[in-house]
Design a protein around this motif. Sequence first.
Motif, PDB file in Angstrom:
ATOM      1  N   LEU A 177     -23.252 -11.643  -7.368  1.00  0.00           N
ATOM      2  CA  LEU A 177     -22.193 -12.036  -8.294  1.00  0.00           C
ATOM      3  C   LEU A 177     -22.527 -11.543  -9.688  1.00  0.00           C
ATOM      4  CD1 LEU A 177     -19.596 -13.844  -8.691  1.00  0.00           C
ATOM      5  CD2 LEU A 177     -21.177 -15.671  -9.341  1.00  0.00           C
ATOM      6  N   ASP A 178     -21.601 -10.839 -10.305  1.00  0.00           N
ATOM      7  CA  ASP A 178     -21.765 -10.439 -11.705  1.00  0.00           C
ATOM      8  C   ASP A 178     -20.493 -10.801 -12.447  1.00  0.00           C
ATOM      9  OD1 ASP A 178     -22.641  -9.187 -14.130  1.00  0.00           O
ATOM     10  OD2 ASP A 178     -23.874  -7.831 -12.935  1.00  0.00           O
ATOM     11  N   THR A 179     -20.495 -10.580 -13.738  1.00  0.00           N
ATOM     12  CA  THR A 179     -19.347 -10.957 -14.550  1.00  0.00           C
ATOM     13  C   THR A 179     -18.724  -9.739 -15.203  1.00  0.00           C
ATOM     14  OG1 THR A 179     -18.605 -12.257 -16.455  1.00  0.00           O
ATOM     15  CG2 THR A 179     -20.873 -11.485 -16.489  1.00  0.00           C
ATOM     16  N   GLU A 180     -17.419  -9.614 -15.048  1.00  0.00           N
ATOM     17  CA  GLU A 180     -16.652  -8.624 -15.802  1.00  0.00           C
ATOM     18  C   GLU A 180     -16.063  -9.344 -17.007  1.00  0.00           C
ATOM     19  OE1 GLU A 180     -14.136  -5.840 -13.402  1.00  0.00           O
ATOM     20  OE2 GLU A 180     -14.472  -7.399 -11.914  1.00  0.00           O
ATOM     21  N   ARG A 181     -16.595  -9.054 -18.160  1.00  0.00           N
ATOM     22  CA  ARG A 181     -16.117  -9.715 -19.366  1.00  0.00           C
ATOM     23  C   ARG A 181     -14.754  -9.140 -19.741  1.00  0.00           C
ATOM     24  NH1 ARG A 181     -21.157 -10.913 -22.752  1.00  0.00           N
ATOM     25  NH2 ARG A 181     -20.168  -9.772 -24.452  1.00  0.00           N
ATOM     26  N   GLY A 182     -13.770 -10.028 -19.865  1.00  0.00           N
ATOM     27  CA  GLY A 182     -12.419  -9.608 -20.215  1.00  0.00           C
ATOM     28  C   GLY A 182     -12.006 -10.179 -21.566  1.00  0.00           C
ATOM     29  N   TYR A 183     -11.135  -9.482 -22.249  1.00  0.00           N
ATOM     30  CA  TYR A 183     -10.710  -9.870 -23.595  1.00  0.00           C
ATOM     31  C   TYR A 183      -9.190 -10.032 -23.655  1.00  0.00           C
ATOM     32  CZ  TYR A 183     -15.395  -8.603 -25.167  1.00  0.00           C
ATOM     33  OH  TYR A 183     -16.762  -8.551 -25.337  1.00  0.00           O
ATOM     34  N   HIS A 184      -8.753 -10.878 -24.573  1.00  0.00           N
ATOM     35  CA  HIS A 184      -7.325 -10.911 -24.877  1.00  0.00           C
ATOM     36  C   HIS A 184      -7.117 -11.030 -26.387  1.00  0.00           C
ATOM     37  CE1 HIS A 184      -6.537 -15.582 -24.822  1.00  0.00           C
ATOM     38  NE2 HIS A 184      -6.338 -15.154 -26.045  1.00  0.00           N
ATOM     39  N   LEU A 185      -5.922 -10.658 -26.804  1.00  0.00           N
ATOM     40  CA  LEU A 185      -5.483 -10.845 -28.184  1.00  0.00           C
ATOM     41  C   LEU A 185      -4.119 -11.512 -28.119  1.00  0.00           C
ATOM     42  CD1 LEU A 185      -6.352 -10.198 -31.148  1.00  0.00           C
ATOM     43  CD2 LEU A 185      -4.791  -8.239 -31.021  1.00  0.00           C
ATOM     44  N   MET A 186      -4.018 -12.716 -28.719  1.00  0.00           N
ATOM     45  CA  MET A 186      -2.764 -13.468 -28.685  1.00  0.00           C
ATOM     46  C   MET A 186      -1.988 -13.213 -29.974  1.00  0.00           C
ATOM     47  SD  MET A 186      -1.454 -15.461 -26.391  1.00  0.00           S
ATOM     48  CE  MET A 186       0.139 -16.262 -26.286  1.00  0.00           C
ATOM     49  N   LEU A 187      -0.746 -12.759 -29.835  1.00  0.00           N
ATOM     50  CA  LEU A 187       0.113 -12.446 -30.981  1.00  0.00           C
ATOM     51  C   LEU A 187       1.165 -13.540 -31.124  1.00  0.00           C
ATOM     52  CD1 LEU A 187       0.672  -8.608 -30.368  1.00  0.00           C
ATOM     53  CD2 LEU A 187      -1.251  -9.766 -31.480  1.00  0.00           C
ATOM     54  N   PRO A 188       0.987 -14.463 -32.079  1.00  0.00           N
ATOM     55  CA  PRO A 188       1.868 -15.634 -32.159  1.00  0.00           C
ATOM     56  C   PRO A 188       3.274 -15.336 -32.678  1.00  0.00           C
ATOM     57  CG  PRO A 188       0.326 -15.639 -33.993  1.00  0.00           C
ATOM     58  CD  PRO A 188      -0.085 -14.509 -33.096  1.00  0.00           C
ATOM     59  N   ASN A 189       3.475 -14.169 -33.284  1.00  0.00           N
ATOM     60  CA  ASN A 189       4.784 -13.853 -33.859  1.00  0.00           C
ATOM     61  C   ASN A 189       5.649 -12.988 -32.944  1.00  0.00           C
ATOM     62  OD1 ASN A 189       4.161 -15.203 -36.315  1.00  0.00           O
ATOM     63  ND2 ASN A 189       2.971 -13.418 -36.970  1.00  0.00           N
ATOM     64  N   GLU A 190       5.191 -12.776 -31.728  1.00  0.00           N
ATOM     65  CA  GLU A 190       5.929 -11.911 -30.799  1.00  0.00           C
ATOM     66  C   GLU A 190       6.423 -12.728 -29.607  1.00  0.00           C
ATOM     67  OE1 GLU A 190       6.915  -9.097 -31.411  1.00  0.00           O
ATOM     68  OE2 GLU A 190       5.573  -8.173 -32.883  1.00  0.00           O
ATOM     69  N   HIS A 191       7.647 -13.202 -29.683  1.00  0.00           N
ATOM     70  CA  HIS A 191       8.200 -14.045 -28.633  1.00  0.00           C
ATOM     71  C   HIS A 191       9.345 -13.405 -27.845  1.00  0.00           C
ATOM     72  CE1 HIS A 191       6.086 -17.274 -30.880  1.00  0.00           C
ATOM     73  NE2 HIS A 191       6.019 -17.839 -29.697  1.00  0.00           N
ATOM     74  N   GLN A 192       9.909 -12.313 -28.336  1.00  0.00           N
ATOM     75  CA  GLN A 192      11.110 -11.776 -27.696  1.00  0.00           C
ATOM     76  C   GLN A 192      10.959 -10.318 -27.284  1.00  0.00           C
ATOM     77  OE1 GLN A 192      13.599 -13.859 -27.071  1.00  0.00           O
ATOM     78  NE2 GLN A 192      12.561 -15.519 -28.169  1.00  0.00           N
ATOM     79  N   ASP A 196       6.225  -1.306 -33.782  1.00  0.00           N
ATOM     80  CA  ASP A 196       4.906  -1.803 -33.415  1.00  0.00           C
ATOM     81  C   ASP A 196       4.835  -3.328 -33.466  1.00  0.00           C
ATOM     82  OD1 ASP A 196       3.834   0.677 -32.907  1.00  0.00           O
ATOM     83  OD2 ASP A 196       2.896   0.901 -34.868  1.00  0.00           O
ATOM     84  N   LEU A 197       3.963  -3.877 -32.649  1.00  0.00           N
ATOM     85  CA  LEU A 197       3.783  -5.325 -32.566  1.00  0.00           C
ATOM     86  C   LEU A 197       3.170  -5.881 -33.846  1.00  0.00           C
ATOM     87  CD1 LEU A 197       2.359  -5.563 -28.932  1.00  0.00           C
ATOM     88  CD2 LEU A 197       4.697  -6.077 -29.673  1.00  0.00           C
ATOM     89  N   ASP A 198       3.555  -7.097 -34.190  1.00  0.00           N
ATOM     90  CA  ASP A 198       3.050  -7.804 -35.362  1.00  0.00           C
ATOM     91  C   ASP A 198       1.780  -8.564 -34.979  1.00  0.00           C
ATOM     92  OD1 ASP A 198       2.585  -9.296 -37.633  1.00  0.00           O
ATOM     93  OD2 ASP A 198       4.481 -10.399 -37.570  1.00  0.00           O
ATOM     94  N   ALA A 199       0.651  -8.191 -35.569  1.00  0.00           N
ATOM     95  CA  ALA A 199      -0.620  -8.843 -35.259  1.00  0.00           C
ATOM     96  C   ALA A 199      -0.994  -9.907 -36.284  1.00  0.00           C
ATOM     97  CB  ALA A 199      -1.728  -7.805 -35.158  1.00  0.00           C
ATOM     98  N   THR A 200      -0.079 -10.289 -37.168  1.00  0.00           N
ATOM     99  CA  THR A 200      -0.364 -11.331 -38.152  1.00  0.00           C
ATOM    100  C   THR A 200      -0.718 -12.637 -37.442  1.00  0.00           C
ATOM    101  OG1 THR A 200       1.230 -10.329 -39.663  1.00  0.00           O
ATOM    102  CG2 THR A 200       0.517 -12.588 -40.142  1.00  0.00           C
ATOM    103  N   GLY A 201      -1.846 -13.215 -37.817  1.00  0.00           N
ATOM    104  CA  GLY A 201      -2.262 -14.482 -37.225  1.00  0.00           C
ATOM    105  C   GLY A 201      -2.782 -14.384 -35.811  1.00  0.00           C
ATOM    106  N   ALA A 202      -3.052 -13.170 -35.330  1.00  0.00           N
ATOM    107  CA  ALA A 202      -3.520 -12.984 -33.956  1.00  0.00           C
ATOM    108  C   ALA A 202      -4.899 -13.609 -33.754  1.00  0.00           C
ATOM    109  CB  ALA A 202      -3.569 -11.501 -33.617  1.00  0.00           C
ATOM    110  N   THR A 203      -5.168 -14.076 -32.540  1.00  0.00           N
ATOM    111  CA  THR A 203      -6.458 -14.675 -32.220  1.00  0.00           C
ATOM    112  C   THR A 203      -7.084 -13.948 -31.034  1.00  0.00           C
ATOM    113  OG1 THR A 203      -5.322 -16.324 -30.837  1.00  0.00           O
ATOM    114  CG2 THR A 203      -5.873 -16.953 -33.100  1.00  0.00           C
ATOM    115  N   PRO A 204      -8.369 -13.537 -31.168  1.00  0.00           N
ATOM    116  CA  PRO A 204      -9.064 -12.854 -30.075  1.00  0.00           C
ATOM    117  C   PRO A 204      -9.807 -13.844 -29.192  1.00  0.00           C
ATOM    118  CG  PRO A 204     -10.406 -12.742 -32.046  1.00  0.00           C
ATOM    119  CD  PRO A 204      -9.158 -13.525 -32.419  1.00  0.00           C
ATOM    120  N   TRP A 205     -10.130 -13.399 -27.987  1.00  0.00           N
ATOM    121  CA  TRP A 205     -10.818 -14.265 -27.012  1.00  0.00           C
ATOM    122  C   TRP A 205     -11.556 -13.398 -26.013  1.00  0.00           C
ATOM    123  CZ3 TRP A 205     -10.330 -14.459 -21.700  1.00  0.00           C
ATOM    124  CH2 TRP A 205     -10.863 -15.573 -21.047  1.00  0.00           C
ATOM    125  N   MET A 206     -12.657 -13.950 -25.450  1.00  0.00           N
ATOM    126  CA  MET A 206     -13.385 -13.282 -24.373  1.00  0.00           C
ATOM    127  C   MET A 206     -13.756 -14.289 -23.304  1.00  0.00           C
ATOM    128  SD  MET A 206     -16.550 -12.698 -22.813  1.00  0.00           S
ATOM    129  CE  MET A 206     -17.899 -12.978 -23.954  1.00  0.00           C
TER     130      MET A 206
END
Length: 423
Positions: free
Chosen positions: A280-295, A351-361
């Motif tokens: 068993l090993d780990t594949e580290r994955g990332y995300h970026l959440m864009l709070p101003n992009e809903h539509q 282009d997407l609005d990244a204002t206030g975006a939050t990263p995660w792993m």
Amino acid sequence: MTLTGNVLTPGQPDADIAIVGAGIVGVACALQLARQGRRVLLVDRQAPGHGASFGNAGHLATEQVFPIADLSILKRLPSMLMDPMGPLRLDWKYLPRALPWFTRLLLNLRAAPFQRSVAGIRTLNEGSLGAWQRLLGSIERSQLLKQDGSLLVFERPESRPALEALQARLQQQAVPVQSWSAQAVQQAAPQLSRQIQGGLFFPATGHFLDPYQVVCELFDAALKLGVRFVQQEVHTGQVHAGGVTLSSAQGALTARQVLIACGAHSARLTAALTGKQVPLDTERGYHLMLPNEHQRLPFAVTSLERKFIMTPMTEGLRLAGTVEFAGLERPPSMQRAWQLHRLSQGLFERDLDATGATPWMGFRPSLADSLPVIDQVCEGRVLLAFGHQHLGLTQAAVTAEWLGRLVQGEPQAHLAAYRLDRF
């Protein structure tokens, strides 16, 4: 020992079944087993849903029936070592520890084991959508899953042969797939770039509006059925005639059975209880959440060339993807999360609005043959449900159903592909 709230008091064994791991798989199993009349104790070092289940892509990926790698990984290995921002990265400092796992991975790319992996993934995925419909319906939260398909798009004309080849392979595996023209893509997702040439639409998929909320809703339903939760880190354990004893810094927990469902952290406890070393090993994955992009998008969209996914959620648009091999200990490289926004540039007319975006792993738990372990060993005292790689969210509900039948003693011949003794 028994548990009242989070306070341990002397008495009988803490539970019929102690589940180590309060991610989506562990919580779904806890609810299933409680419904079968078991006294369930859920244990995790974090609050429920705060591991990989918190930040996954939210995609119900029933179309992903192929293993996590193919032979092209050999060609990509040099770039993996050199490009810190590439979609597939191997930390060169981690390479010595990763080599045994990669060796097993490559051996599993031979024709026969590869086809066994495809068959095993497909079997789980074919039952996943129905299992999720039943599970969410049972807690009256069906609205958390949007069953509206997903789309894989391509931008370069020279990518068309690869897309057509993928479609043919998927059709051979009976995966529902439709070829969409550029016009069909624009009609369904008009904010995407007009440079997109077309894509593949997968009608039997969907996406979750908030993966963390899904865990929380299932956890609340489990609590109402008497499931108890304690926040402790289990270090080791021992199987004995009376069941299983788990050890943590806060003391011992006892149960008649234990279920190991702690994702990428499952190897050490599995070895302690069963004597089996799992690859068993780990594949580290990332995300970026864009709070101003809903539509921007009506459903999840993946880019063939850019190799990441964009999923519309209640809190905005989640950009997710990339694979990084660096183990469980090294700190996250959050620039990889921000790289997802750079990858999105050019995929939309604006282009997407990244204002206030939050990263995660987070850590994806991946076994070298791309199949999870779903099994019952040690004379029934140890249950196992881990190693679902990129498909933990997709396969959680069907895994819980299968595990419930396993605990009840029903014949489960189809679980042979997921047994612990395959290693």
